[in-house]
Design an enzyme around this catalytic site. Structure first.
Site, PDB file in Angstrom:
ATOM      1  N   THR A 231       2.486  18.885 -15.987  1.00  0.00           N
ATOM      2  CA  THR A 231       2.093  20.273 -16.314  1.00  0.00           C
ATOM      3  C   THR A 231       2.479  21.177 -15.140  1.00  0.00           C
ATOM      4  O   THR A 231       3.618  21.615 -15.070  1.00  0.00           O
ATOM      5  CB  THR A 231       0.585  20.394 -16.652  1.00  0.00           C
ATOM      6  OG1 THR A 231      -0.184  19.754 -15.645  1.00  0.00           O
ATOM      7  CG2 THR A 231       0.290  19.797 -17.999  1.00  0.00           C
TER       8      THR A 231
ATOM      9  N   LYS B 250       0.037  12.158 -13.499  1.00  0.00           N
ATOM     10  CA  LYS B 250       0.309  13.588 -13.428  1.00  0.00           C
ATOM     11  C   LYS B 250      -0.945  14.319 -12.977  1.00  0.00           C
ATOM     12  O   LYS B 250      -2.056  13.788 -13.053  1.00  0.00           O
ATOM     13  CB  LYS B 250       0.770  14.149 -14.768  1.00  0.00           C
ATOM     14  CG  LYS B 250      -0.280  14.087 -15.840  1.00  0.00           C
ATOM     15  CD  LYS B 250      -0.494  15.417 -16.530  1.00  0.00           C
ATOM     16  CE  LYS B 250      -0.984  16.437 -15.543  1.00  0.00           C
ATOM     17  NZ  LYS B 250      -1.732  17.529 -16.191  1.00  0.00           N
TER      18      LYS B 250
ATOM     19  N   THR C  46      -8.656   9.920 -13.488  1.00  0.00           N
ATOM     20  CA  THR C  46      -7.844  11.029 -12.990  1.00  0.00           C
ATOM     21  C   THR C  46      -7.344  11.863 -14.119  1.00  0.00           C
ATOM     22  O   THR C  46      -7.605  11.588 -15.276  1.00  0.00           O
ATOM     23  CB  THR C  46      -6.621  10.542 -12.240  1.00  0.00           C
ATOM     24  OG1 THR C  46      -5.930  11.699 -11.759  1.00  0.00           O
ATOM     25  CG2 THR C  46      -5.676   9.810 -13.159  1.00  0.00           C
TER      26      THR C  46
ATOM     27  N   GLU D 257      -1.489  21.708  -6.035  1.00  0.00           N
ATOM     28  CA  GLU D 257      -1.061  23.098  -6.215  1.00  0.00           C
ATOM     29  C   GLU D 257      -1.033  23.837  -4.878  1.00  0.00           C
ATOM     30  O   GLU D 257      -2.048  23.991  -4.212  1.00  0.00           O
ATOM     31  CB  GLU D 257      -1.979  23.799  -7.215  1.00  0.00           C
ATOM     32  CG  GLU D 257      -1.719  23.309  -8.633  1.00  0.00           C
ATOM     33  CD  GLU D 257      -2.711  23.827  -9.659  1.00  0.00           C
ATOM     34  OE1 GLU D 257      -2.431  23.659 -10.852  1.00  0.00           O
ATOM     35  OE2 GLU D 257      -3.736  24.390  -9.268  1.00  0.00           O
TER      36      GLU D 257
ATOM     37  N   ASN E 122      -2.918  29.688  -9.560  1.00  0.00           N
ATOM     38  CA  ASN E 122      -4.097  29.676 -10.416  1.00  0.00           C
ATOM     39  C   ASN E 122      -4.532  31.053 -10.883  1.00  0.00           C
ATOM     40  O   ASN E 122      -5.342  31.171 -11.801  1.00  0.00           O
ATOM     41  CB  ASN E 122      -5.239  28.934  -9.727  1.00  0.00           C
ATOM     42  CG  ASN E 122      -4.994  27.448  -9.809  1.00  0.00           C
ATOM     43  OD1 ASN E 122      -4.933  26.905 -10.897  1.00  0.00           O
ATOM     44  ND2 ASN E 122      -4.793  26.807  -8.665  1.00  0.00           N
TER      45      ASN E 122
ATOM     46  N   THR F 174      -5.233  27.651 -17.303  1.00  0.00           N
ATOM     47  CA  THR F 174      -5.509  26.200 -17.407  1.00  0.00           C
ATOM     48  C   THR F 174      -5.724  25.797 -18.853  1.00  0.00           C
ATOM     49  O   THR F 174      -6.616  26.327 -19.488  1.00  0.00           O
ATOM     50  CB  THR F 174      -6.771  25.819 -16.620  1.00  0.00           C
ATOM     51  OG1 THR F 174      -6.668  26.319 -15.316  1.00  0.00           O
ATOM     52  CG2 THR F 174      -6.927  24.304 -16.585  1.00  0.00           C
TER      53      THR F 174
END
Lengths: 405, 405
Positions: free
Chosen positions: B152, B178, B189, B276, B400, B405
């Site tokens: 993603t 991922k 996770t 990120e 973000n 999201t």
């Protein structure tokens, strides 16, 4: 740019409480960085302090000295005197001794406060020589200058003042606070000083301060980082001509308590409004909890989530991130199908999923505001808790990547 | 730019485990966003899933179906199918039913996985038509393409592969993962898939996965936000010609467990390296704790502190912020005078204060590195815990504030 924080309001002098400012050049030459506050003889003083185990030397000294009859508060900015071990204690004691000698009280009657960089020894030799200047400057009219004197990364001085009538007499409550980062007070705040001329017995004053701090300074968070130096002091000089308030049943207690709580709340919210890099002032309200702790767990999970904070910065009504935070807050046996979430009055989530009537434009309209309430209905009980926080902006990263706390 | 994450290594095929990729245009047209994984008949499958109360519809389905004998994993990106209520469950079930019909198994033998935007209904009508293409594409050699297919906000595909010898036979373990944001896995996770051709009884496989996940995926954090969709699956196809591993005492178990733990650790750390906005890969090691929980409390307090994370971004050896986080981590009766803190091998704090021999240049040298270990010695007992995390950069805020999201 602080959010909804206007210029400093009129701060009424409190009879029996004087403030004096001086410049010791602790971090920057010429900066007003030393404030002395004097409570008239007969004053009572209450204090609440950080629960951080690494509390600063001045906090340790304050705790020891609350049992005596403190008369002076000695505040410096530019240096937190935290993580400085024995030498830090010695430096703090030296400044207190110097002030005690000048004013003719015992060293134990001086309460020291420091804020600024952690881990550097307090430069007592810079502070001691300017104490006479601070004393010369003492005046009941100096609240506004003192509010500037205690600032660190604050962009604006913070203060609040109320006058109420008790038994036909005017009673004044005035306070100031500072702080913009490393803000998740635990039992107290970065620095807050409130004085009243009401006559209040010390145990009553202490209980009142604890209750008021719990509803104000202990309900704000900027970055979740509990400082090593949080302290909030409440002084009652007793110079108002009203009967002594020696219990919570005494005449005038209710009115005084309400006014003091309001002053502390305004001061605490001012810290959030001036939070580092803040572009939003956010109220997180959790209702319908089975107990206060689960309400607080949910509220802090939302208030600390970097994903929610960046969505607030972006004015993005990203309700999925709010649900995710509620879901990981650790509430036992949480029934997600009972949960409703509101942005102001807009219901975005009903029974754990997107509200059928919700359209994104409604959420976007609320998120575009500077002041936003996120309301979460847990549907489990009758408890509620409210916190205040900020968004997470580029400016927060810039400030904290550049500033040495 | 990921930290210390090279190009995808060679990912050895695992006999009995095939992967197929297709493009359903869920979020963007042309993006490979659907992956089908097939475990040969007789395979055992273990899984661990998010503890977030708002878990996604596919996670709920997976939990229900772990008791059956699952054969296929159906993964999509671009949509998390979380916070979608009943319609989300129906959509997930429909995609499973369609795949089951195509391959001739029961719907309960399909495990669905979704990742992407929270709160939007899974577009089953886009996914179902491309399932034949994904099946046509099935191959044991498709790990690298599948690693790309599950990304993603990841900037790089993540994979790890090991081959070991058991009883003279080569056994392969290969996996992919991922995730880059909303990362504080709790029991699992974001998404991780590991397969081996060893024959392992399901209860043994499940216990091994739980143990391995606890030491890897459950020890990483980027932003402290536990996702609604975390899932990690371990598949054992049993096609290696070795004796069945039906207990932890069986021949080969120790070697296999060590290799699987290593693969999971590499995959988990890869998520942090690609965190990120990450510019640093940070190991937080807490030693000398009285129990594991207090080690973890201290480690997470340090790993989640925005002030420490911004100091890491700025390469600033700001040890005061580390002490403050240790101090507010909530360890009962913490004796700060026993605490030493190291940056790599440089002791910055000894017995709760600045180490006498420490000079700032030493700390600055370590902080300038891309990979940094913060080691905290509590001096209370014999327990240790280790976490891996990132810094907090402008890029994290940008990603973000812009990504839904």
């Amino acid at each position: 740019m602080p959010v909804g924080l206007g210029p400093l309001p009129v701060l009424h002098p409190v009879p029996g409480f004087r403030l004096g400012i001086a410049s010791a050049g602790i971090k920057r030459v010429g900066r007003k960085d030393v404030v002395v506050m004097e409570a008239a003889e007969g004053s009572t003083i209450a204090g609440v302090f950080t629960q951080n185990a690494f509390c600063a030397a001045p906090v340790t000294l304050c705790r020891q000295r609350m049992g005596s009859t403190p008369r002076y508060l000695l505040v410096n900015t530019g240096n937190a005197n935290a993580g400085t071990g024995k030498p830090g204690m010695v430096a703090a004691e030296r400044t207190c001794e110097a002030l005690a000698e000048l004013v003719g009280v015992k060293s134990e009657q001086i309460l020291p406060f420091s804020t600024g960089v952690i881990g550097e020894l307090l430069p007592a030799d810079k502070i001691i020589p300017v104490l006479p200047a601070a004393l010369e400057n003492l005046s009941e009219d100096n609240w506004a200058v003192a509010a500037e004197g205690i600032m660190t990364t604050d962009t604006q001085p913070k203060g609040c003042s109320r006058q109420i009538q008790i038994a036909g007499q005017t009673v004044t409550i005035t306070g100031t606070s500072k702080g913009a980062g490393m803000i998740r007070p635990n039992m107290a705040t970065m620095l807050g000083y409130v004085a009243t001329d009401a006559p209040v017995a010390q145990p009553v004053l202490q209980a009142l301060l604890r209750e008021a701090a719990d509803l104000s300074f202990n309900r704000i968070t900027i970055d979740g980082d509990t400082s090593t130096n949080d302290s909030c002091m409440l002084v009652a000089t007793g110079q108002a001509a009203i009967a002594p308030i020696d219990s919570t049943e005494a005449a005038g207690y209710a009115e005084l308590a309400a006014a003091i709580k309001e002053v502390l709340l305004v001061l605490a919210q001012a810290i959030v409004r001036d939070g580092e890099g803040a572009t939003k002032f956010v109220t997180v309200q959790v209702n319908g909890g089975g107990n206060r702790n689960e309400c607080l767990d949910v509220a802090y999970a939302v208030a600390h989530s970097p994903l929610i904070k960046t969505a607030l910065f972006a004015s993005d009504p990203n309700w999925g991130r709010i649900l995710a935070a509620v879901g990981y807050a650790g509430v036992p046996n949480l029934d997600v199908e009972k949960i409703d979430v509101y942005l102001d009055d807009v219901c975005i989530t009903r029974q754990g999923g997107r509200a059928p009537e919700y359209v994104e434009e409604q959420g976007a309209r609320v998120m575009a505001q500077e002041e936003i309430t996120i309301r979460i209905e847990l549907g489990r009980g009758a408890c509620s808790e409210t916190l205040w926080t900020t968004d997470l902006s580029h400016e927060y990263v810039r400030i904290n990547a550049e500033y040495r706390t």
